[in-house]
Structure formats: structure tokens, C-alpha cells
Design a protein around this motif. Structure first.
Motif, PDB file in Angstrom:
ATOM      1  N   PHE A  45     -12.314   0.874  14.527  1.00  0.00           N
ATOM      2  CA  PHE A  45     -11.748   1.505  13.333  1.00  0.00           C
ATOM      3  C   PHE A  45     -10.543   0.719  12.827  1.00  0.00           C
ATOM      4  O   PHE A  45     -10.361   0.564  11.616  1.00  0.00           O
ATOM      5  N   SER A  46      -9.730   0.208  13.742  1.00  0.00           N
ATOM      6  CA  SER A  46      -8.535  -0.512  13.319  1.00  0.00           C
ATOM      7  C   SER A  46      -8.870  -1.844  12.665  1.00  0.00           C
ATOM      8  O   SER A  46      -8.019  -2.446  11.991  1.00  0.00           O
ATOM      9  N   LEU A  47     -10.095  -2.326  12.840  1.00  0.00           N
ATOM     10  CA  LEU A  47     -10.523  -3.599  12.250  1.00  0.00           C
ATOM     11  C   LEU A  47     -11.263  -3.405  10.933  1.00  0.00           C
ATOM     12  O   LEU A  47     -11.643  -4.385  10.288  1.00  0.00           O
ATOM     13  N   ALA A  48     -11.484  -2.162  10.542  1.00  0.00           N
ATOM     14  CA  ALA A  48     -12.289  -1.879   9.352  1.00  0.00           C
ATOM     15  C   ALA A  48     -11.493  -2.105   8.068  1.00  0.00           C
ATOM     16  O   ALA A  48     -10.268  -1.937   8.042  1.00  0.00           O
ATOM     17  N   PRO A  49     -12.176  -2.469   6.982  1.00  0.00           N
ATOM     18  CA  PRO A  49     -11.496  -2.592   5.688  1.00  0.00           C
ATOM     19  C   PRO A  49     -11.151  -1.217   5.137  1.00  0.00           C
ATOM     20  O   PRO A  49     -11.839  -0.234   5.414  1.00  0.00           O
ATOM     21  N   SER A  50     -10.077  -1.143   4.379  1.00  0.00           N
ATOM     22  CA  SER A  50      -9.744   0.119   3.715  1.00  0.00           C
ATOM     23  C   SER A  50      -8.964  -0.179   2.445  1.00  0.00           C
ATOM     24  O   SER A  50      -8.161  -1.112   2.398  1.00  0.00           O
ATOM     25  N   VAL A  51      -9.196   0.618   1.424  1.00  0.00           N
ATOM     26  CA  VAL A  51      -8.565   0.403   0.136  1.00  0.00           C
ATOM     27  C   VAL A  51      -7.045   0.485   0.278  1.00  0.00           C
ATOM     28  O   VAL A  51      -6.506   1.454   0.829  1.00  0.00           O
ATOM     29  N   GLY A  52      -6.344  -0.555  -0.160  1.00  0.00           N
ATOM     30  CA  GLY A  52      -4.889  -0.569  -0.086  1.00  0.00           C
ATOM     31  C   GLY A  52      -4.346  -0.572   1.324  1.00  0.00           C
ATOM     32  O   GLY A  52      -3.176  -0.300   1.542  1.00  0.00           O
ATOM     33  N   LYS A 121       0.001   3.321  -0.378  1.00  0.00           N
ATOM     34  CA  LYS A 121       0.770   3.507  -1.615  1.00  0.00           C
ATOM     35  C   LYS A 121      -0.121   3.664  -2.849  1.00  0.00           C
ATOM     36  O   LYS A 121       0.251   3.305  -3.972  1.00  0.00           O
ATOM     37  N   GLY A 122      -1.341   4.162  -2.626  1.00  0.00           N
ATOM     38  CA  GLY A 122      -2.235   4.452  -3.745  1.00  0.00           C
ATOM     39  C   GLY A 122      -2.933   3.249  -4.344  1.00  0.00           C
ATOM     40  O   GLY A 122      -3.681   3.392  -5.315  1.00  0.00           O
ATOM     41  N   LEU A 123      -2.736   2.072  -3.754  1.00  0.00           N
ATOM     42  CA  LEU A 123      -3.345   0.865  -4.315  1.00  0.00           C
ATOM     43  C   LEU A 123      -4.873   0.999  -4.327  1.00  0.00           C
ATOM     44  O   LEU A 123      -5.488   1.253  -3.302  1.00  0.00           O
ATOM     45  N   MET A 131     -12.685   5.527  -3.270  1.00  0.00           N
ATOM     46  CA  MET A 131     -12.630   4.370  -2.390  1.00  0.00           C
ATOM     47  C   MET A 131     -12.068   4.718  -1.013  1.00  0.00           C
ATOM     48  O   MET A 131     -12.395   4.062  -0.024  1.00  0.00           O
ATOM     49  N   ARG A 132     -11.247   5.764  -0.937  1.00  0.00           N
ATOM     50  CA  ARG A 132     -10.760   6.184   0.383  1.00  0.00           C
ATOM     51  C   ARG A 132     -11.937   6.628   1.259  1.00  0.00           C
ATOM     52  O   ARG A 132     -12.021   6.261   2.426  1.00  0.00           O
ATOM     53  N   ARG A 133     -12.836   7.410   0.685  1.00  0.00           N
ATOM     54  CA  ARG A 133     -13.995   7.866   1.465  1.00  0.00           C
ATOM     55  C   ARG A 133     -14.930   6.704   1.773  1.00  0.00           C
ATOM     56  O   ARG A 133     -15.506   6.637   2.857  1.00  0.00           O
ATOM     57  N   TYR A 134     -15.092   5.791   0.824  1.00  0.00           N
ATOM     58  CA  TYR A 134     -15.909   4.614   1.106  1.00  0.00           C
ATOM     59  C   TYR A 134     -15.319   3.811   2.262  1.00  0.00           C
ATOM     60  O   TYR A 134     -16.057   3.237   3.076  1.00  0.00           O
ATOM     61  N   SER A 135     -13.991   3.772   2.335  1.00  0.00           N
ATOM     62  CA  SER A 135     -13.332   3.063   3.433  1.00  0.00           C
ATOM     63  C   SER A 135     -13.675   3.700   4.769  1.00  0.00           C
ATOM     64  O   SER A 135     -13.905   3.006   5.766  1.00  0.00           O
TER      65      SER A 135
END
Length: 212
Positions: A45-52, A121-123, A131-135
Motif C-alpha cells: 500500500f505504501s508503494l501505491a500511486p495516489s492523487v496528490g 492538500k487537494g492536489l 481520483m481518491r477512490r481510484y487511488s
């Protein structure tokens, strides 16, 4: 430790292997999973991409008998309701499908998206909050593949009433369910999805991108 940024043919073959052997598992052995192994898998999980770089995933380990019983009742109620949406041979086929490993899987994880997180910070989420859920989905997928490399399987249970599950597990209002995951040692191995084996649906070939 320095990592090479290039990949060998054998490494690419290994990546394809783990993707091919990743299956949505519904049939588990009840044998326990070593905690060190689970901890190693969770690091994905710590290696996964996430928006902002928001890392909005929130993981709940569902371990109590009462909580698991509530989830099972939730599934059975939702599954009965879903069955009513089919008729004829399709309904008969649906009724015979095993669609969750809730009673056998030794580990149950409920994974949520924290829609109110200030991290990042909402980026990117200001214009596309989904995109948060996609992350979170991306993180679950990496976790899924990592589990497979340790000989473990995962089943993603989608036949659930999400608001009811949140209430039963006493989840914060701002957390939205993304995945309820059953994890354990698969009862059997295979390359083909069970739904394809049973004639529910066929896998499509590689899609050809449309042009504009």
C-alpha cells in the motif's frame, strides 16, 4: 539498497505470471495466514500511486465474530436481492455461483477511502475528487498481486450494502467503502476465472484503443 530501473526478460515473464495467476478467489482453505507474511503484503500500500500523494486508503481488520456475522448477513441479503434481477437460465446459473468466501477466508479486510483527508492538500482531487477512490483501487490491486507472490489469494466482495456495512462496523462518515476483501490460501489454483469456467461470461481479447 539501489534498484535497477531496467527489467530483464525473466522479470517481465514473472510479472505476467503473477497477473495471469491473480484470481478473484471465492474458495479458501481455513488455515491461518502468517502475520509476518500479511505485514509484508500490506507494505505494498505504501508503494501505491495516489492523487496528490494523499494516500487516502483506510484499512479495517474485521476480526470479531459479531462483525463477521453482520457482514455475512449483509451479503446474503444483498445476494438474494440481486438474484431477483435475473430470470430463466441466467437466474438458475446465478443461484449456483459461489460469489464470496466470507465463511472460510481467515482474513477479512474492509478498505475505505477517506474523502476528507487533508493529506495531498487537494492536489488533483479538486477537479476530480473520484481520483481518491481510484487511488485506493490502485493500492488494492498492488496488494492483490503481492498476495499472489506469497501464495495467497484474495476475493473482492461487491455484493454488499455499503451504507449498512459502514453502520455495522461503526465507520466514520467521511470514509467510503471501496473493497471488502477476503484473504487466505486458495483451495485450488487456475489460470481461468471461475465465472468464465462456469459459463457466466467470456474474457475479451486485448482492446484496441479508439482514435480521435
Amino acid at each position: 539498497m539501489a534498484l535497477s530501473t531496467s527489467f530483464t526478460d525473466s522479470e517481465r515473464i514473472a510479472l505476467e505470471k503473477v497477473m495471469r495467476l491473480r484470481r478473484d478467489v471465492r474458495r479458501f482453505r481455513t488455515s491461518p495466514v502468517d502475520q509476518k507474511t500479511m505485514d509484508a503484503c500490506l507494505t505494498s500500500f505504501s508503494l501505491a500511486p495516489s492523487v496528490g500523494l494523499s494516500q487516502p486508503w483506510r484499512i479495517v481488520d474485521v476480526i470479531s465474530d459479531n462483525a463477521r456475522a453482520a457482514v455475512l448477513d449483509n451479503f446474503e441479503t444483498a445476494n438474494t436481492r440481486a438474484l431477483r434481477g435475473y430470470t430463466g437460465d441466467t437466474a438458475k446459473l446465478y443461484a449456483g455461483l459461489k460469489l464470496a468466501g466470507l465463511q472460510d477466508a481467515p482474513i477479512h479486510l474492509a478498505v475505505f477511502c477517506d474523502e476528507a483527508t487533508q493529506k495531498g492538500k487537494g492536489l488533483g482531487a479538486g477537479t476530480m475528487p473520484e481520483m481518491r477512490r481510484y487511488s485506493v483501487v490502485c493500492a488494492i490491486m498492488q496488494f492483490w498481486l503481492t498476495l499472489r507472490t506469497y501464495g495467497l489469494g484474495m476475493g473482492w466482495v461487491s455484493i454488499l450494502d455499503a451504507p449498512r456495512l459502514k453502520a455495522d462496523l461503526d465507520i466514520p462518515d467521511d470514509w467510503q467503502l471501496v473493497g471488502y476483501l477476503c484473504i487466505g490460501h486458495p483451495d485450488s489454483e487456475g489460470l481461468d476465472p471461475e465465472l468464465e469456467q462456469l459459463g457466466w461470461e467470456e474474457r475479451l481479447p486485448c482492446p484496441k484503443p479508439e482514435t480521435r
